[in-house]
Design a protein around this motif. Structure first.
Motif, PDB file in Angstrom:
ATOM      1  N   ALA A   1      30.360  10.400 -25.650  1.00  0.00           N
ATOM      2  CA  ALA A   1      29.440   9.320 -26.167  1.00  0.00           C
ATOM      3  C   ALA A   1      29.197   8.113 -25.742  1.00  0.00           C
ATOM      4  O   ALA A   1      28.284   8.088 -26.449  1.00  0.00           O
ATOM      5  CB  ALA A   1      30.977   8.876 -27.351  1.00  0.00           C
ATOM      6  N   LYS A   2      29.155   8.276 -23.969  1.00  0.00           N
ATOM      7  CA  LYS A   2      28.432   6.955 -23.055  1.00  0.00           C
ATOM      8  C   LYS A   2      27.961   8.649 -22.767  1.00  0.00           C
ATOM      9  O   LYS A   2      26.691   7.686 -21.914  1.00  0.00           O
ATOM     10  CB  LYS A   2      29.615   5.943 -22.692  1.00  0.00           C
ATOM     11  N   ASN A   3      28.245   9.659 -22.914  1.00  0.00           N
ATOM     12  CA  ASN A   3      27.724  10.388 -21.383  1.00  0.00           C
ATOM     13  C   ASN A   3      27.356   9.909 -20.439  1.00  0.00           C
ATOM     14  O   ASN A   3      26.529   9.970 -19.576  1.00  0.00           O
ATOM     15  CB  ASN A   3      25.822  10.792 -22.203  1.00  0.00           C
ATOM     16  N   ILE A   4      28.767   9.704 -19.980  1.00  0.00           N
ATOM     17  CA  ILE A   4      29.450   8.549 -18.317  1.00  0.00           C
ATOM     18  C   ILE A   4      30.564  10.138 -18.008  1.00  0.00           C
ATOM     19  O   ILE A   4      31.744  10.423 -18.426  1.00  0.00           O
ATOM     20  CB  ILE A   4      29.350   7.944 -18.489  1.00  0.00           C
ATOM     21  N   LEU A   5      30.368  10.410 -16.977  1.00  0.00           N
ATOM     22  CA  LEU A   5      31.404  11.526 -15.945  1.00  0.00           C
ATOM     23  C   LEU A   5      32.272  10.555 -15.176  1.00  0.00           C
ATOM     24  O   LEU A   5      31.321  10.033 -14.267  1.00  0.00           O
ATOM     25  CB  LEU A   5      30.716  12.654 -14.748  1.00  0.00           C
ATOM     26  N   TYR A   6      33.233  10.663 -15.260  1.00  0.00           N
ATOM     27  CA  TYR A   6      34.262   9.466 -14.203  1.00  0.00           C
ATOM     28  C   TYR A   6      35.368  10.265 -13.381  1.00  0.00           C
ATOM     29  O   TYR A   6      35.466  11.724 -13.323  1.00  0.00           O
ATOM     30  CB  TYR A   6      34.907   9.591 -14.596  1.00  0.00           C
ATOM     31  N   LEU A   7      35.291   9.773 -12.114  1.00  0.00           N
ATOM     32  CA  LEU A   7      36.354   9.703 -11.410  1.00  0.00           C
ATOM     33  C   LEU A   7      36.803   9.262 -11.176  1.00  0.00           C
ATOM     34  O   LEU A   7      36.404   8.292  -9.559  1.00  0.00           O
ATOM     35  CB  LEU A   7      35.644  10.608  -9.776  1.00  0.00           C
ATOM     36  N   GLN A   8      38.380   8.811 -11.543  1.00  0.00           N
ATOM     37  CA  GLN A   8      39.228   7.544 -10.813  1.00  0.00           C
ATOM     38  C   GLN A   8      40.402   8.209  -9.273  1.00  0.00           C
ATOM     39  O   GLN A   8      40.561   9.344  -9.170  1.00  0.00           O
ATOM     40  CB  GLN A   8      40.468   7.665 -12.206  1.00  0.00           C
TER      41      GLN A   8
END
Length: 119
Positions: free
Chosen positions: A74-81
């Motif tokens: 929905a936000k068009n964001i990729l994450y790396l925790q």
């Protein structure tokens, strides 16, 4: 125009955590292969993690169990925790994509975000 912008890097002590973000524009990450890479000074670029359009993930052995790749469509964001960080995790971290879909290699890259791990 395809654009990737990383953020969230910083300096942490060993054992600490960081959440990296990669804001995408010009395309929808939900339907593209996305990856995180890192490169430390004097070393070759290393694949860290990837996620495909179905949400299937893959990790380098060196980060398995400590790092988690995810995406907010929905936000068009990729994450790396990144948890339980080690000094050897210190590097410039980049996100990338293969665009358009038929492209075999990663061809769009962000500018990177620096991660430092030291006591």
């Amino acid at each position: 125009e395809v654009r990737l912008v990383e953020s969230g890097g910083g300096s942490v002590q060993p054992g600490g955590s960081l959440l990296l973000s990669c804001a995408a524009s010009g395309f929808t990450i939900s339907t593209y292969f996305m990856g995180w890479f890192r490169q430390a000074p004097g070393k070759e670029r290393e694949d860290v993690a990837s996620i495909d359009s179905a949400g299937v993930t893959s990790y380098a052995n060196s980060v398995k169990g400590r790092f988690t790749i995810s995406k907010d469509n929905a936000k068009n964001i990729l994450y790396l925790q990144m948890n339980t960080l080690k000094p050897e995790d210190a590097a410039m971290y980049f996100c990338a994509t293969r665009y358009p879909r038929h492209v075999k290699n990663y061809n769009y890259w962000g500018q990177g975000t620096q991660v430092t791990v030291s006591s």
